[in-house]
Design an enzyme around this catalytic site. Sequence first.
Site, PDB file in Angstrom:
ATOM      1  N   SER A   1      12.896  65.332 -31.551  1.00  0.00           N
ATOM      2  CA  SER A   1      13.981  65.035 -32.470  1.00  0.00           C
ATOM      3  C   SER A   1      13.472  64.160 -33.613  1.00  0.00           C
ATOM      4  O   SER A   1      12.561  64.563 -34.331  1.00  0.00           O
ATOM      5  CB  SER A   1      15.136  64.376 -31.708  1.00  0.00           C
TER       6      SER A   1
ATOM      7  N   GLU B   1      20.370  74.254 -31.363  1.00  0.00           N
ATOM      8  CA  GLU B   1      20.158  72.911 -31.903  1.00  0.00           C
ATOM      9  C   GLU B   1      21.415  72.297 -32.535  1.00  0.00           C
ATOM     10  O   GLU B   1      21.649  71.097 -32.449  1.00  0.00           O
ATOM     11  CB  GLU B   1      19.039  72.942 -32.952  1.00  0.00           C
TER      12      GLU B   1
ATOM     13  N   HIS C   1      20.415  70.617 -28.365  1.00  0.00           N
ATOM     14  CA  HIS C   1      19.389  69.672 -28.774  1.00  0.00           C
ATOM     15  C   HIS C   1      19.074  68.714 -27.631  1.00  0.00           C
ATOM     16  O   HIS C   1      19.975  68.183 -26.988  1.00  0.00           O
ATOM     17  CB  HIS C   1      19.890  68.903 -29.993  1.00  0.00           C
TER      18      HIS C   1
END
Length: 551
Positions: free
Chosen positions: A234, A360, A470
């Site tokens: 991330s 995501e 995510h």
Amino acid sequence: MVPMVAHPPFDLGIVDATEQHYTVPSPPSIQLDEGVFTGRANTKTNQFLGIPFAKPPIGDNRFRQPVPLGPYQGNYDAMKFGMSCPQQPMTLPGWIDDGLTKDINFVVNIMYEGITPESEDCLTLNVWVPTGIKPDAKLPVVIWIFGGGFEIGGTATYDGDGVVSRSIELGQPIIFVSMNYRLSAFGFLAGKEVKEAGVGNLGLQDQRLAMRWVKKYISNFGGDPDKSTIWGESAGAISVAMHMVTNGGDTEGLFRGAIMQSGGPIPVGDMTHGQRYYDDIVKATGCQRSNDTLQCLRSVPYDTLKKASDQSPNFFAYQALVLAWLPRVDGIFLKAPPPELVLQGSVANVPFITGNCDDEGSLFSISTVNISTTIQVREYLKLFMMPNATNDQIDLLLRYYPDYQPAGCPFDTGFNNDLGPQFKRVAAIEGDVVFHGPRRFLLKQRAAKQKAWAFINKRMKDTPFIGSAHATDLLNSFGDGELKDYVIHFTNNLDPNGKTGKGIPWPQYDVKQPQAIVFQDSILFPIIKIKDDYRSQALDFVANLSLLHPI
């Protein structure tokens, strides 16, 4: 489970032959300069935690480049993690159910208080080494950069013991290092005042200084200073990409490989794009009356500055991934938007791995489920994600992302998971602009020039509403998963397959015939290979539009 293999000089435990159990090993120590650090021992690893690598960024050092420490002297307790850098509270838009907001705040508060307690004096790092390692072992090193949207996170959330222990089992021992870095306004303050003072992207500068620390001191732990790989997820993966494109692509010998989980060369623009957030903090702290607002911010009490910073939007706010605090073009660390730097060839010429979770954008689009029409989607994009794009450009973007639930995110779930009439559509756009687009763009531009491997995580696809969201790939890399093994092999050999290969062969990325491996929920086929051409035209358009209109 792969049986544990002992390789000299590793002592994997001390067995009492009489009582037939492992005795508690004595605390390990390491000397750095004239200082002695006492860590803690596990069965397979020695851990040195909370080592300061920079002067505390407090007082007049606040909002300045990190300052290296002088030579260590005296005795240091390295048995527990250092404090995390100031965290930004997570809040949801006011229209969302108050009970859900309270639940999220409850979980986040537990994390803050129990796992990542915060302090402005936070620049520390941690080192895990195999037990019994000799100083001349020259083991390769993986340097972990945690994620959290440049707003939250800390090293205490990630225990390197599992990675190093697994590396020993594989006969591919490595050293694991992690560092704290400044977050939110403390680490990514933006605005013309910040740019003119040359103090932008301080969180990235903290990371870079920690890498220099590794280069200088890791040989004391038995590591090879010339064999470091940087690895992040991330915001950590975005950080890895920033280190790849900074300095004209010159690594300064700080790393020889890179791994990016859900992050790449995101399309961010000039520091002045964050001017309104700077102005808000100046006003909230009373510094608007000062002739030097930046110097005033250095002198205000911590609690006052923290309260002002906390009022800025977080990644669960309505604007979602259009973050208030993130890397921006400062003329020093980043001299142009990252995609432009990639096009210019300002990229570290090192082997790299890059991958995404399939869905995501889903997690970050929960805050926008009240968007119900195409007109509202267009208004949202124009207001937040692409304020400088023309109406024609936004209309064309929406043609690539149609108002049809089966085409949206979570992908391949038909009409399911639709929290709102435009939820899956917005989630697809968010995820592609910030995550999938930069990954594909980097591969298409660089895989013919340097070795690269790609992956997609499609596990946990059955998670209600968010699918393979995510951060779901973290279970694969820090849990009992194959990605952890690939990372270990890559750190040792600059090839995730290792010297002899493991499991399904991971094909090197070929721009003409692009392939990625997919981690999926299947007992018979947990890993497969696919042609990496999903949403090809849409991702190309997103990349081009992002070049024209960085955030």
